[in-house]
Write an enzyme that holds these catalytic residues in place. Structure first.
Site, PDB file in Angstrom:
ATOM      1  N   HIS A   1      23.041  28.480  24.939  1.00 22.34           N
ATOM      2  CA  HIS A   1      22.350  29.467  24.047  1.00 22.34           C
ATOM      3  C   HIS A   1      21.481  28.642  22.875  1.00 22.34           C
ATOM      4  O   HIS A   1      20.202  28.825  22.518  1.00 22.34           O
ATOM      5  CB  HIS A   1      22.943  30.484  23.235  1.00 22.34           C
ATOM      6  CG  HIS A   1      23.708  31.323  24.458  1.00 22.34           C
ATOM      7  ND1 HIS A   1      23.047  32.252  25.198  1.00 22.34           N
ATOM      8  CD2 HIS A   1      24.958  31.494  24.892  1.00 22.34           C
ATOM      9  CE1 HIS A   1      23.684  32.889  26.111  1.00 22.34           C
ATOM     10  NE2 HIS A   1      25.176  32.413  25.835  1.00 22.34           N
TER      11      HIS A   1
ATOM     12  N   HIS B   1      10.854  10.317  -4.368  1.00 22.95           N
ATOM     13  CA  HIS B   1      10.008  11.142  -3.515  1.00 22.95           C
ATOM     14  C   HIS B   1       8.341  11.110  -3.906  1.00 22.95           C
ATOM     15  O   HIS B   1       7.851  10.951  -2.992  1.00 22.95           O
ATOM     16  CB  HIS B   1      10.629  12.466  -3.216  1.00 22.95           C
ATOM     17  CG  HIS B   1      11.844  12.516  -2.611  1.00 22.95           C
ATOM     18  ND1 HIS B   1      13.301  12.284  -2.877  1.00 22.95           N
ATOM     19  CD2 HIS B   1      11.811  13.095  -1.169  1.00 22.95           C
ATOM     20  CE1 HIS B   1      13.923  12.621  -1.718  1.00 22.95           C
ATOM     21  NE2 HIS B   1      13.117  12.951  -0.639  1.00 22.95           N
TER      22      HIS B   1
END
Length: 494
Positions: free
Chosen positions: A137, A460
């Protein structure tokens, strides 16, 4: 006599065959119970055996599915239990090993000693997606992304055939993004060799003479200054200068800048983990200086972790088929990102660039970029944190594959930050957060968390600003806004 007649009549009624109407009522009431075919007083054993075999097969299937789910949750429980128990053990040993690190009258006693050993424990475990993909699944989601990639390819080919009248199989965007690769390769080799040689040589020279030195503090300051100069100039300034000076394209810039950040974090971890050994060595009678071998440091530079250890849990063999599969998936993600840009981004921004800039245009750009941005985020996670790191871990027989956790189940920013990238989170937690608390005291937990978010946000934005060539502080706002706001409301969350 009357009682005997009543008993005989009851026995006859119990032995008498039931009417078809009653049999039908009983069969409907029983549902899936084995059908009883009454013939001459005997049961249809063949039908019962067939039903039992079917139930046995269903039970075996349910057992396998249940064991997979139990194994996943049990592994997560064991991992969390090991981490918590290790943290308790290290805190207890720190109290005994560093008696000077205690608090008096609410103020921490500064002794100049290093903080206690960190509690990161490496154990043999698989990546979460490798376990989940064994469930059919969950694997359906993977197949859905493949189907979407096929649709992107078909739509691109059809549009090119209609617009240009021919089949276009050129990948100009990929060729441009990874351009000037010889400069990238030479820069990486220079960064890697300098990180391998200079920090190791400086640390070895400092450690060899530290015990016999008459001015240990001065010696540490001199070698520490040389090491910081290499970190700031050799790994900090030079790669960024090359990126800007040679005008490298975006993907090539990402390779250089991300490797720059990774090697700086690796060098810091190596020095940070081994310095306490040298301080402890001065109190011992041993003459063997505890400097790791260069092969151990070399293995650490390639290992998919930012926390140094002399030894890591290792797998017995290398599955080269698994390695090839992961590298092919990385290549597939690159083409996936290419088609996302070609079909969803380039036509949009090409049309918008023809109009004058306004608030309406900016809002349209932002909201039209959400879908491709989320797809690129998923692709970056799957390509790097799962495929790339697992491929190198398999080649190095590195057994601890917990590079991420179930961030998709996160219900808060705090849990998302901890589970999205476990490799970087461990480095920030042990070398930024915990060292900050050791240096300033446990009273400044909020300041420690704020400093961690500040470091992460600045790095970042540095990477994005250098790689894209402009300053667009979305991640800085996310980290310093939402992240620090949540931690200010929950100061006890690690």
């Amino acid at each position: 006599m009357s009682e005997d007649r009543v008993l005989r009549s009851r026995r006859l009624l119990s032995k008498a065959p039931a009417s078809p109407e009653k049999e039908d009522v009983i069969r409907r009431a029983d549902g899936d119970r084995p059908r009883r075919a009454v013939s001459n007083g005997f049961m249809d054993f063949e039908h019962v055996i067939h039903r039992k075999m079917e139930l046995k097969r269903k039970a075996e299937f349910l057992k396998s599915e249940l064991m997979k789910e139990v194994d996943i949750h049990f592994n997560e429980f064991v991992n969390n239990f090991i981490e918590e128990s290790t943290a308790l053990e290290t805190s207890a040993s720190a109290t005994n090993f560093y008696p000077g690190n205690e608090e008096k009258d609410g103020h921490k006693v500064r002794t100049g000693k290093p903080p206690p050993e960190h509690g990161k424990l490496f154990v043999s475990r698989r990546s979460l997606l490798d376990e989940l993909f064994e469930v059919n699944h969950f694997r359906t989601i993977y197949h859905m992304f493949i189907a979407l990639l096929i649709l992107f390819i078909l739509s691109t080919l059809v549009v090119d055939c209609i617009d240009k009248g021919r089949l276009v199989l050129e990948f100009d965007l990929l060729v441009y993004a990874f351009g000037k690769f010889p400069i990238v390769l030479s820069t990486w080799i220079a960064m890697f060799l300098s990180t391998l040689i200079i920090p190791y040589v400086l640390f070895s020279m400092w450690a060899q003479g530290y015990k016999a030195a008459s001015h240990r503090t001065l010696r540490s300051i001199v070698f520490g200054s040389l090491y910081l100069s290499f970190q700031l100039f050799g790994l900090g300034f030079c790669p960024a200068y090359i990126v800007v000076q040679y005008s490298l394209p975006p993907a090539s810039r990402f390779i250089v800048i991300l490797e720059q950040v990774r090697l700086m974090m690796k060098a810091h971890s190596f020095v940070r983990e081994n310095a306490p050994r040298i301080f402890s060595f001065t109190k011992e009678k041993s003459t063997v200086v505890p400097v790791p071998q260069v092969t151990q440091y070399l293995y650490f530079l390639f290992a998919p972790t930012l926390i140094y250890r002399d030894n890591y849990p290792r797998n017995p063999s290398i599955r080269w088929g698994y390695v090839a599969t992961k590298f092919l998936q990385v290549l597939g993600c690159l083409f996936y990102a290419y088609y996302v840009f070609v079909r969803l981004c380039i036509p949009l921004f090409h049309n918008i660039s023809l109009e004058p800039f306004s608030l309406r245009i900016m809002v349209l750009c932002v909201f039209n970029s959400i879908l491709p941005g989320v797809l690129i985020l998923f692709l970056a996670f799957f390509a790097f944190l799962h495929c790339w790191l697992n491929a190198f871990a398999e080649m190095l027989r590195f057994a601890d594959r917990m590079f991420y956790k179930d961030w998709w189940n996160s219900t808060s920013f705090a849990n998302y930050y901890r589970t999205w990238n476990v490799v970087v989170h461990d480095w920030l937690y042990y070398y930024a957060y915990r060292d900050f608390l050791w240096f300033f005291g446990k009273r400044f937990k909020a300041a420690a968390m704020l400093s961690v978010f500040m470091v992460s946000a600045v790095v970042h934005e540095y990477a994005l600003g250098i790689c894209f060539g402009f300053f667009y502080p979305v991640l800085f706002i996310l980290f310093m806004g939402f992240g620090s706001k949540y931690y200010s409301l929950n100061p006890n969350t690690p």
